[in-house]
Design a protein around this motif. Sequence first.
Motif, PDB file in Angstrom:
ATOM      1  N   UNK A 133       0.874  -1.162   0.000  1.00 47.79           N
ATOM      2  CA  UNK A 133       0.000   0.000   0.000  1.00 47.79           C
ATOM      3  C   UNK A 133       0.917   1.218   0.000  1.00 47.79           C
ATOM      4  N   UNK A 134       1.100   1.815  -1.173  1.00 51.81           N
ATOM      5  CA  UNK A 134       2.060   2.907  -1.277  1.00 51.81           C
ATOM      6  C   UNK A 134       3.451   2.394  -0.948  1.00 51.81           C
ATOM      7  N   UNK A 135       4.091   3.029   0.019  1.00 56.11           N
ATOM      8  CA  UNK A 135       5.441   2.605   0.424  1.00 56.11           C
ATOM      9  C   UNK A 135       5.410   1.629   1.598  1.00 56.11           C
ATOM     10  N   UNK A 136       4.213   1.193   1.993  1.00 58.02           N
ATOM     11  CA  UNK A 136       4.089   0.241   3.101  1.00 58.02           C
ATOM     12  C   UNK A 136       3.970  -1.165   2.527  1.00 58.02           C
ATOM     13  N   UNK A 137       4.795  -2.081   3.026  1.00 54.55           N
ATOM     14  CA  UNK A 137       4.801  -3.455   2.524  1.00 54.55           C
ATOM     15  C   UNK A 137       4.554  -4.446   3.650  1.00 54.55           C
ATOM     16  N   UNK A 138       3.692  -5.412   3.386  1.00 52.81           N
ATOM     17  CA  UNK A 138       3.379  -6.472   4.337  1.00 52.81           C
ATOM     18  C   UNK A 138       3.799  -7.798   3.715  1.00 52.81           C
ATOM     19  N   UNK A 139       4.678  -8.513   4.396  1.00 49.77           N
ATOM     20  CA  UNK A 139       5.082  -9.839   3.925  1.00 49.77           C
ATOM     21  C   UNK A 139       4.662 -10.873   4.967  1.00 49.77           C
ATOM     22  N   UNK A 140       3.905 -11.865   4.538  1.00 54.21           N
ATOM     23  CA  UNK A 140       3.482 -12.931   5.434  1.00 54.21           C
ATOM     24  C   UNK A 140       4.185 -14.231   5.095  1.00 54.21           C
ATOM     25  N   UNK A 141       4.507 -15.015   6.116  1.00 56.40           N
ATOM     26  CA  UNK A 141       5.105 -16.327   5.860  1.00 56.40           C
ATOM     27  C   UNK A 141       4.645 -17.293   6.950  1.00 56.40           C
ATOM     28  N   UNK A 142       4.600 -18.559   6.587  1.00 55.46           N
ATOM     29  CA  UNK A 142       4.172 -19.569   7.550  1.00 55.46           C
ATOM     30  C   UNK A 142       5.295 -19.891   8.523  1.00 55.46           C
ATOM     31  N   UNK A 170       4.792 -12.172  10.393  1.00 54.42           N
ATOM     32  CA  UNK A 170       4.759 -11.037   9.471  1.00 54.42           C
ATOM     33  C   UNK A 170       6.033 -10.209   9.544  1.00 54.42           C
ATOM     34  N   UNK A 171       6.441  -9.708   8.400  1.00 57.20           N
ATOM     35  CA  UNK A 171       7.490  -8.698   8.312  1.00 57.20           C
ATOM     36  C   UNK A 171       6.889  -7.497   7.598  1.00 57.20           C
ATOM     37  N   UNK A 172       6.871  -6.361   8.273  1.00 57.67           N
ATOM     38  CA  UNK A 172       6.275  -5.143   7.743  1.00 57.67           C
ATOM     39  C   UNK A 172       7.378  -4.129   7.486  1.00 57.67           C
ATOM     40  N   UNK A 173       7.207  -3.350   6.443  1.00 53.53           N
ATOM     41  CA  UNK A 173       8.201  -2.321   6.155  1.00 53.53           C
ATOM     42  C   UNK A 173       7.512  -1.037   5.734  1.00 53.53           C
ATOM     43  N   UNK A 174       7.811   0.043   6.475  1.00 55.78           N
ATOM     44  CA  UNK A 174       7.342   1.378   6.147  1.00 55.78           C
ATOM     45  C   UNK A 174       8.560   2.191   5.754  1.00 55.78           C
ATOM     46  N   UNK A 175       8.852   2.222   4.435  1.00 49.88           N
ATOM     47  CA  UNK A 175      10.086   2.810   3.926  1.00 49.88           C
ATOM     48  C   UNK A 175      11.275   2.167   4.640  1.00 49.88           C
ATOM     49  N   UNK A 176      12.000   2.893   5.486  1.00 53.78           N
ATOM     50  CA  UNK A 176      13.177   2.318   6.139  1.00 53.78           C
ATOM     51  C   UNK A 176      12.850   1.610   7.454  1.00 53.78           C
ATOM     52  N   UNK A 177      11.633   1.757   7.940  1.00 54.80           N
ATOM     53  CA  UNK A 177      11.252   1.159   9.229  1.00 54.80           C
ATOM     54  C   UNK A 177      10.843  -0.297   9.020  1.00 54.80           C
ATOM     55  N   UNK A 178      11.482  -1.206   9.770  1.00 56.80           N
ATOM     56  CA  UNK A 178      11.214  -2.637   9.626  1.00 56.80           C
ATOM     57  C   UNK A 178      10.648  -3.197  10.929  1.00 56.80           C
TER      58      UNK A 178
END
Length: 260
Positions: free
Chosen positions: A130-139, A155-163
């Motif tokens: 969503x824009x520069x926000x990324x959501x990565x899901x893994x089992x 989950x691993x979430x990334x808001x630009x440089x924030x992890x």
Amino acid sequence: MNKNCMVRQVSGTGIEIKYGDFRLAIDAFCRDESGIYPDTPGCICEDLFREIRAGDLKILIFTHEHSDHFNVPLVVSAWKLNQDLQILSNSAVAEQLIKAGVSRSNIKILIHGSEKRIPEYVQQWDVWKYGTFQIRGFYSRHAGKEYRDVEHISLILQAEEKKIVFLGDAQPEQELFQRIKEENDTSDWMFLPFSLMGRNSVRKKMAEMLQIGNIWILHCPVEEKDVFEWIKHTREICENASDGLPAPIFGQPEMMWHSL
């Protein structure tokens, strides 16, 4: 636009994240059948409903279907307020919600490899942007041998440089930390259950494999239900540890937002 990344704990096991005009919530609506862990308080439920109705809170994610992380009636109520709401989870959550009347088009499920049945009625996801926000899901395996059949999501979430890493109820094992390391050399924030921080063997493994800036402890039991003094023990371990992990925040559900 102010794009400070903010968080608040909204249930015993769940959080809401705000980044600019984007909001998502993880394990936000729950009613723990055991009574050991805090439910989503009524005032927070109403505030989340208000955000969903207004279209501010756009995505609900559920790590798995257990009652201390997920409640069907509350999620159905949320969806009825805004039928553009997106719900990301596993197949068990999807099936319960569809049975309760939630539209299939609102649900995305994470597929666990080729050995899993791929339902035709929902879309798949592993990365959501969503824009520069990324959501990565893994089992990841759910902690406890009795829960090996649970399709559990971390989950691993990334808001630009924030992890940001959200573990849910993941089994604290080598494979989990290796997966996080491969995706994320450094985590600014990690949200995890108290049990991981109260075990020296797990702490050692985390300190050796991961670089973690800040830790927020979830899943703290209701005080009067903590008959084995789990939280007291965990606090003592954290205070006396010399492994280099940061001193954690022991979270409880609240309305207040915090900067990440």
